[in-house]
Every structure is written in structure tokens, then in C-alpha cells.
Design a protein around this motif. Structure first.
Motif, PDB file in Angstrom:
ATOM      1  N   GLY A 102     -25.016   0.414  56.548  1.00  0.00           N
ATOM      2  CA  GLY A 102     -24.733  -0.337  57.761  1.00  0.00           C
ATOM      3  C   GLY A 102     -25.549   0.154  58.943  1.00  0.00           C
ATOM      4  N   SER A 103     -25.529  -0.659  60.000  1.00  0.00           N
ATOM      5  CA  SER A 103     -26.248  -0.293  61.213  1.00  0.00           C
ATOM      6  C   SER A 103     -25.648  -1.020  62.403  1.00  0.00           C
ATOM      7  CB  SER A 103     -27.738  -0.646  61.091  1.00  0.00           C
ATOM      8  OG  SER A 103     -27.926  -2.046  61.218  1.00  0.00           O
ATOM      9  N   SER A 104     -26.069  -0.613  63.578  1.00  0.00           N
ATOM     10  CA  SER A 104     -25.604  -1.230  64.817  1.00  0.00           C
ATOM     11  C   SER A 104     -26.111  -2.651  64.975  1.00  0.00           C
ATOM     12  CB  SER A 104     -26.090  -0.395  66.009  1.00  0.00           C
ATOM     13  OG  SER A 104     -27.516  -0.368  66.040  1.00  0.00           O
ATOM     14  N   GLU A 161     -26.866  -5.069  62.459  1.00  0.00           N
ATOM     15  CA  GLU A 161     -26.693  -6.102  61.446  1.00  0.00           C
ATOM     16  C   GLU A 161     -26.550  -7.449  62.151  1.00  0.00           C
ATOM     17  OE1 GLU A 161     -23.629  -5.202  58.597  1.00  0.00           O
ATOM     18  OE2 GLU A 161     -23.993  -3.059  58.838  1.00  0.00           O
ATOM     19  N   PRO A 162     -27.066  -8.520  61.550  1.00  0.00           N
ATOM     20  CA  PRO A 162     -27.095  -9.810  62.265  1.00  0.00           C
ATOM     21  C   PRO A 162     -25.774 -10.210  62.907  1.00  0.00           C
ATOM     22  CG  PRO A 162     -28.415  -9.964  60.296  1.00  0.00           C
ATOM     23  CD  PRO A 162     -27.778  -8.593  60.259  1.00  0.00           C
ATOM     24  N   VAL A 163     -24.653 -10.007  62.208  1.00  0.00           N
ATOM     25  CA  VAL A 163     -23.379 -10.448  62.761  1.00  0.00           C
ATOM     26  C   VAL A 163     -22.901  -9.550  63.893  1.00  0.00           C
ATOM     27  CG1 VAL A 163     -21.861  -9.147  61.199  1.00  0.00           C
ATOM     28  CG2 VAL A 163     -21.117 -11.360  62.087  1.00  0.00           C
ATOM     29  N   LEU A 164     -23.446  -8.343  63.988  1.00  0.00           N
ATOM     30  CA  LEU A 164     -22.959  -7.358  64.957  1.00  0.00           C
ATOM     31  C   LEU A 164     -23.829  -7.234  66.199  1.00  0.00           C
ATOM     32  CD1 LEU A 164     -22.010  -4.446  62.519  1.00  0.00           C
ATOM     33  CD2 LEU A 164     -20.598  -6.367  63.269  1.00  0.00           C
ATOM     34  N   ARG A 165     -24.843  -8.069  66.350  1.00  0.00           N
ATOM     35  CA  ARG A 165     -25.764  -7.905  67.478  1.00  0.00           C
ATOM     36  C   ARG A 165     -25.127  -8.280  68.805  1.00  0.00           C
ATOM     37  NH1 ARG A 165     -31.554  -9.612  64.597  1.00  0.00           N
ATOM     38  NH2 ARG A 165     -31.422  -7.933  63.028  1.00  0.00           N
ATOM     39  N   GLY A 166     -24.057  -9.063  68.770  1.00  0.00           N
ATOM     40  CA  GLY A 166     -23.207  -9.223  69.944  1.00  0.00           C
ATOM     41  C   GLY A 166     -23.673 -10.202  70.989  1.00  0.00           C
ATOM     42  N   THR A 167     -24.690 -11.009  70.702  1.00  0.00           N
ATOM     43  CA  THR A 167     -25.193 -11.942  71.716  1.00  0.00           C
ATOM     44  C   THR A 167     -24.118 -12.930  72.149  1.00  0.00           C
ATOM     45  OG1 THR A 167     -27.439 -11.761  70.853  1.00  0.00           O
ATOM     46  CG2 THR A 167     -26.933 -13.702  72.192  1.00  0.00           C
ATOM     47  N   ASN A 168     -23.559 -13.636  71.190  1.00  0.00           N
ATOM     48  CA  ASN A 168     -22.498 -14.602  71.494  1.00  0.00           C
ATOM     49  C   ASN A 168     -21.269 -13.886  72.046  1.00  0.00           C
ATOM     50  OD1 ASN A 168     -19.859 -15.943  70.551  1.00  0.00           O
ATOM     51  ND2 ASN A 168     -21.298 -17.637  70.420  1.00  0.00           N
ATOM     52  N   PHE A 169     -20.919 -12.781  71.443  1.00  0.00           N
ATOM     53  CA  PHE A 169     -19.712 -12.039  71.798  1.00  0.00           C
ATOM     54  C   PHE A 169     -19.754 -11.582  73.260  1.00  0.00           C
ATOM     55  CE2 PHE A 169     -17.015  -8.251  71.906  1.00  0.00           C
ATOM     56  CZ  PHE A 169     -15.909  -8.643  71.168  1.00  0.00           C
ATOM     57  N   ALA A 170     -20.874 -10.959  73.669  1.00  0.00           N
ATOM     58  CA  ALA A 170     -20.976 -10.453  75.043  1.00  0.00           C
ATOM     59  C   ALA A 170     -20.960 -11.586  76.048  1.00  0.00           C
ATOM     60  CB  ALA A 170     -22.252  -9.624  75.188  1.00  0.00           C
TER      61      ALA A 170
END
Length: 520
Positions: free
Chosen positions: A114-116, A118-127
Motif C-alpha cells: 500500500g501507499s499514500s 493509491e488511486p482511491v486514496l488521493r483525496g481530490t474529491n474527498f478534500a
């Protein structure tokens, strides 16, 4: 260091200036690969991390940093990553708002991958949609992060990854205001192994005041190493490295990191222990950073009393339906992995699952042992000292339903982050219908947003209390359930799940150890 363009958002951190990116189309600002810790290689392996070395000039942070060394699970034995991996990524809305809530995210990956970024975890939509400063963290993994090497070197720390996560939280306190975040409103969040990290940090020494809320998604809280496990796996690692049992830690520090990762993978897949729920890698109770098993700490009320969202998916281990073809093998396997923890209590739990004879009950037992049962115990205990909300994620794309996998592990990430196809499980959704996904994602994000900003979800989600156990069910049509699977919950309440090895006396005797419930 390079000079950023005039449009690059530039921020001063405690180690030096960093410049990032502005994406006007997506409406976000981001900084990638920002160091929070120094290189952990060579003589610094297995030590607690050091803060990042300062730099001069402006560091251009527009590319993701290297993740921790890890296997690629490809047809080759190629290893990905680098030991200079203590970086984090920051995303925030493209505006001048200050004092936004901060979210510090710890990725999953079975403590191995894993990594910070990963496509689902990049946080663009979330932030952007939730109005937060989102920080996603890299930390050491596998042999280098989650194996206690103290039995061959007393200058090691038991769980280097946990120390990395602690250092990242200190970095956030010192630096997040410069990115527009509020250091007084920090929520830690994670899924799977990252969810386990969240609950572990809630019980760890020295974390008081570093965060003010927590979100734990599918945390495998029972996967905490006892002293017996950590000593056993260290011995096995030496064997797979072709080293003497009397080898010293200095010899391990001289080896190539890729060789350590490969040896770790070899002992994990060839060790024959996975079906006894004995993973090679996990946090270790060391009596210092972790005074006791986190679940024991929760049940004593020793965790930090911060608001908590916690939950699991309906079909976490649906793959378990396909492991064994014969009923008798399913029943024997179930009894074996339960008895390793609690020989006396195994029979009652097994009876609640009809002896796990059917494929469905075996998969359910496996999922509950790893995820649901310890999660319910933690939520129940925490609800007596701090506001707690529990959920179950039931939504599954049509493709997963047709495959018999349902709402499997990681599938909720797509909804929480508003990325329908980006998670590992979500990639399968490309081959089937996604009816209802938008509604589920918007509903979840509205509750997460309220929690991150106000310390509680929207009013439609009642608190979890022991007298009602109201659980939010996220599906195409959300609903509330009172005390889901009550009979099975009661069976697990008397089961001792905090001391792996109680049912392996021959192993603990060989290691010269006594297993004590909750303290190992």
C-alpha cells in the motif's frame, strides 16, 4: 531544489519551503511527497524514525514520493519502493479558507503493501467535497515496519510503523496550519490495516492531544502480535534469510531491503500459519508504546476519549466461500483458528455459526473473527466513555453480487472517497451495474463531512450505545438496525481474542514464554 512557477502554492514547513500544484479544473491544491521523516535505511533500520532533514531553497513537491519497500505480487519477484519512504501527500480545496478540519489517513494493505497515493486514496474529491485538508501518510511495512526484532537486537523498536505514524501526527500538529488546516481539529482515519492503526493510536502512549476524532473502517483489531508471535516470526525470518538463529541485528541491517521483503513474503506464504490467523506482520504489544493489547485497553477505558466512527462491510471475507470444498475441512479449519486464541471458548462461537459447515457460514465466521467481532467489542466499550457511531456497509455493485462476493473488503472506499472505480474491489464494478452508488456515496460523505467539521454525523445516524446498538446500514436504501447478529455477538463476548498462542502451548513453551490474556 527547483523554483516553482508563480502559480505554485508555496508553504513553509518546519524543515523548509515546499511548493505544490493548483488544479483549477478540479478545484484543489496539492503537495506530494512532502518529507516528514528521514531515511530509515541501513543502521537506522528498526529504529524509531527521525524528523526529516532540513533543506534550503524551495522543495518542489509535485511528484509522489517512493512508498515503503513491498512486493508487487506479479509474475516476477520485483520489489517496489525505497526505505527513504517517510513522505506524506496533502490535498485541500483551492481557496483561501483557513482553519479547515484536517484528516490524517493511514492506508491499508495487510501491513505489507500500500501507499499514500493509491488511486482511491488521493483525496481530490474527498478534500473538495468535504472541505478539509487531507493528509495521506506513507510508513514502513512488512519486515521493516511490522516485525518486532528486539529478540535479536535491543536497540530496535517493536513496531517501527507505529512510530512512523506517531511522527506524522507530530508533523501535522507543527505544520498543518501553514496549509490552512486546524491543528485543534484533526481526525485520524484509515481502512483495514490503516483502520487498525487508528484504533492502535487511540491506545498508544504519547498520542494525547495529537488528534480529536477517529474513523476506523474494517479494522482487524485482533491482529496484534503477542511476544510469542513476534519471536516466532523473527526466528522464521532468519531461517528464510539463511542466517543462524544466533545472528545479530547488525547483520540484518547490512542486507538489501529487497531481500528482506522477499524473505518476508516467503515465510508468509510458506509458513502454514495464515489459516491459524497468524499473520507474519502486525503491531506488537511492547509494554512501552503499546502497554497492552488495544482491545484490552478499550475494554478498560484506557483509550483516548475522542468521537469515533467505526464499522465493517457485510461481506468482508466472501473469498472464504471458495477456500474449502468439503464441509468437514471447513469445520476443522474453523475450530483450529479459534482454538489458537481460546481453546475453551471455541466451541460456543463455532456453534453460533452452525459449525461453519456451509460456505456462507465459514466465510461469515472468518470475516467476523478478523473484523466484525473485535470491532463490535471496541465500539461497545468506547461508547461508554465517548460518542461512538457504528455502521455496516452493504452496498455492492452488480458484478460483485453476481460473483458471490457482495460488499467485500475495501469496497466502501469508493463511496467514502467518491471514486466509483478506484478501489481494489471497485475495479470489478466496471463490469456490472452501479445503480444506487451515487446516492450511497453522497449519503456517506454527508455524514463523514458532518463528523469531520462538527464532531458528529448528521442527526439521522444515532449514537451506538450498549442498550440499543443502533447501527447505520449503508446501501441503496439506508436503514438502521438494532443489535445486528445479536446471537453471534453474544457468543463472541465471552471469547478471548487478545492473546494468540493460548492454544499453542508447545510453541510458547519452546520460546520460553507464558501467554497472559490481553498483555501479550
Amino acid at each position: 531544489m527547483t523554483n516553482p512557477s508563480a502559480q505554485a502554492p508555496t508553504v513553509q514547513t518546519t524543515a523548509g519551503w515546499v511548493s505544490g500544484l493548483i488544479d483549477e479544473e478540479l478545484g484543489i491544491r496539492s503537495w506530494r511527497g512532502v518529507p516528514f521523516g528521514a531515511d530509515t535505511s541501513g543502521a537506522l533500520r528498526f529504529h524509531a524514525p527521525r524528523p526529516a532533514d532540513p533543506w534550503t531553497g524551495i522543495r518542489e513537491c509535485v511528484h509522489y514520493g517512493e512508498p515503503a519497500p513491498q512486493p508487487t505480487y506479479s509474475w516476477t519477484d520485483r520489489i517496489l519502493g525505497d526505505e527513504d519512504c517517510l513522505h506524506l501527500d496533502i490535498v485541500r480545496p483551492d481557496n483561501e479558507d483557513a482553519d479547515l478540519p484536517a484528516v490524517v489517513y493511514f492506508h491499508g494493505g495487510s501491513f505489507v503493501v500500500g501507499s499514500s497515493f493509491e488511486p482511491v486514496l488521493r483525496g481530490t474529491n474527498f478534500a473538495r467535497e468535504l472541505g478539509v485538508v487531507y493528509v495521506s501518510v506513507n510508513f514502513r511495512l512488512g519486515v521493516l515496519g511490522y516485525l518486532d526484532m528486539r529478540s535479536i537486537g535491543d536497540d530496535a523498536v517493536a513496531t517501527p510503523a507505529l512510530h512512523d505514524q506517531l511522527l506524522a501526527l507530530h508533523w501535522v500538529q507543527d505544520n498543518i496550519a501553514a496549509f490552512g488546516g486546524d491543528p485543534g481539529k484533526v481526525t485520524i482515519m484509515g481502512e483495514s490495516a490503516g483502520g487498525g492503526a487508528v484504533l492502535t493510536l487511540m491506545t498508544a502512549a504519547g498520542t494525547q492531544g495529537l488528534f480529536h476524532g477517529a474513523v476506523a473502517q474494517s479494522p482487524p483489531l485482533a491482529q496484534i502480535h503477542s511476544r510469542a508471535q513476534s519471536m516466532m516470526w523473527t526466528r522464521k525470518l532468519l531461517h528464510h534469510l539463511a542466517l543462524s538463529r544466533h545472528a545479530e541485528l547488525s547483520e540484518i541491517r547490512e542486507l538489501d531491503a529487497a531481500d528482506l521483503v522477499r524473505a518476508g513474503q516467503s515465510m508468509m506464504w510458506r509458513g502454514g500459519e495464515l489459516l491459524q490467523l497468524n499473520s507474519c506482520f502486525a503491531p506488537t504489544v511492547d509494554g512501552e508504546l503499546l502497554q497492552s493489547h488495544p482491545l484490552t485497553a478499550f475494554e478498560r477505558g484506557d483509550e483516548h476519549p475522542v468521537p469515533l466512527i467505526i464499522g465493517t462491510n457485510a461481506d468482508e471475507a466472501s473469498f472464504g466461500k471458495f477456500i474449502y470444498q468439503r464441509m468437514s475441512r471447513r469445520t476443522r479449519a474453523s475450530g483450529r483458528f479459534l482454538s489458537v486464541y481460546d481453546p475453551a471458548g471455541a466451541e460456543a462461537v463455532l456453534a453460533a455459526y452452525d459449525s461453519a459447515t456451509s460456505r456462507e457460514e465459514f466465510a461469515s465466521l472468518l470475516a467476523d473473527a478478523i473484523f466484525w467481532a473485535p470491532t463490535v467489542r471496541a465500539a461497545s466499550a468506547h461508547s461508554t466513555i465517548a460518542p461512538t457511531w457504528m455502521y455496516r456497509f452493504d452496498y455492492a455493485p452488480q458484478a460483485l453480487k453476481m460473483l458471490g462476493l457482495g460488499a467485500m473488503h475495501t469496497v466502501e472506499l469508493s463511496a467514502v472517497f467518491g471514486e466509483p472505480h478506484a478501489s481494489r474491489a471497485g475495479t470489478l464494478s466496471r463490469f456490472g451495474g452501479m445503480n444506487g452508488f451515487t446516492e450511497v456515496a453522497e449519503f456517506m460523505q454527508s455524514h463523514w463531512k458532518s463528523f469531520l467539521h462538527d464532531g458528529q454525523p448528521l442527526d439521522s445516524w444515532p449514537r451506538y450505545r450498549q442498550d440499543g446498538r443502533q447501527t447505520m446500514v449503508f446501501d441503496s436504501e439506508p436503514s438502521l438496525e438494532s443489535d445486528p447478529k445479536a446471537e453471534k455477538r453474544r457468543a463472541w463476548e465471552k471469547f478471548h481474542m487478545t492473546s494468540w498462542g493460548m492454544g499453542r502451548p508447545e510453541l510458547t513453551a519452546e520460546l520460553g514464554l507464558e501467554v497472559v490474556e490481553g498483555l501479550e
